[in-house]
Enzyme design. Structure first.
Site, PDB file in Angstrom:
ATOM      1  N   HIS A  78       0.862  -1.186   0.000  1.00  0.00           N
ATOM      2  CA  HIS A  78       0.000   0.000   0.000  1.00  0.00           C
ATOM      3  C   HIS A  78       0.896   1.233   0.000  1.00  0.00           C
ATOM      4  CE1 HIS A  78      -3.780  -2.096   1.875  1.00  0.00           C
ATOM      5  NE2 HIS A  78      -3.237  -2.807   0.897  1.00  0.00           N
ATOM      6  N   GLU A  80       1.241   3.733   1.955  1.00  0.00           N
ATOM      7  CA  GLU A  80       1.875   4.049   3.234  1.00  0.00           C
ATOM      8  C   GLU A  80       3.027   3.101   3.540  1.00  0.00           C
ATOM      9  OE1 GLU A  80      -2.607   4.993   3.704  1.00  0.00           O
ATOM     10  OE2 GLU A  80      -1.389   3.441   2.746  1.00  0.00           O
TER      11      GLU A  80
END
Length: 185
Positions: A78, A80
């Site tokens: 992802h 992040e």
């Protein structure tokens, strides 16, 4: 044979992108996170998410990330987790780091931010906005956030929310796959 290594490789369009100069403001960092998400959608490169890690003392952007789960087949990549993985030892800088995300972190990303000792987390679109287009963000976020807040982590929600939501809606309108727990992608 089992895989013996993994690599995070940003696409060329992102690896060569110029970043705002230090000190980068909150507004510049959030605008960049949203722009990265928007570009990833426009290029059909992955999910509609972007992230930026900024060193607080210097104001320097130390890493950026986009969602790479779809093109790599790696469900943990992802935006992040890509950004904090690429930040590496910069996460240990005096004064700490802030993560800016185009959308509220899911439970996996929140857990990674917890372990990475990120001191401030700022996001644009809310988990409800991601769930409105079909993503399942995971239970337990509120409990983990409460634990993180008790040790001083600061959370800021909904910064430039309309822009973040627009990226999610564009992704859905473009027919981008919804992936994650229980999805068919």
């Amino acid at each position: 044979m089992a895989a013996m290594s993994a690599e995070i490789r940003l696409p060329e369009w992102l690896a060569t992108r110029s970043l705002p100069p230090a000190p980068a403001s909150d507004a510049a960092c959030m605008s960049l996170a949203i722009a990265l998400a928007r570009e990833n959608v426009a290029r059909s490169g992955g999910g509609p998410f972007g992230a930026v890690v900024r060193a607080e003392r210097s104001g320097e952007i130390v890493a950026v990330g986009i969602n790479l789960a779809i093109p790599t087949g790696n469900p943990v990549l992802h935006a992040e987790t890509v950004a904090i993985s690429l930040a590496g030892h910069a996460l240990e800088q005096p004064g700490g780091v802030t993560l800016f995300s185009s959308c509220e972190p899911c439970i996996m990303c929140l857990g990674a931010l917890h372990w990475a000792n990120v001191g401030r987390i700022v996001w644009s679109a809310l988990r409800d906005d991601a769930q409105a287009i079909g993503f399942i963000e995971g239970a337990g976020c509120s409990q983990l956030r409460a634990e993180m807040e008790s040790r001083g982590v600061v959370f800021e929600a909904g910064v430039k929310r309309e822009e973040g939501v627009a990226v999610l809606k564009a992704y859905a309108a473009h027919g981008g796959p919804i992936y994650g727990p229980g999805s068919q992608a």
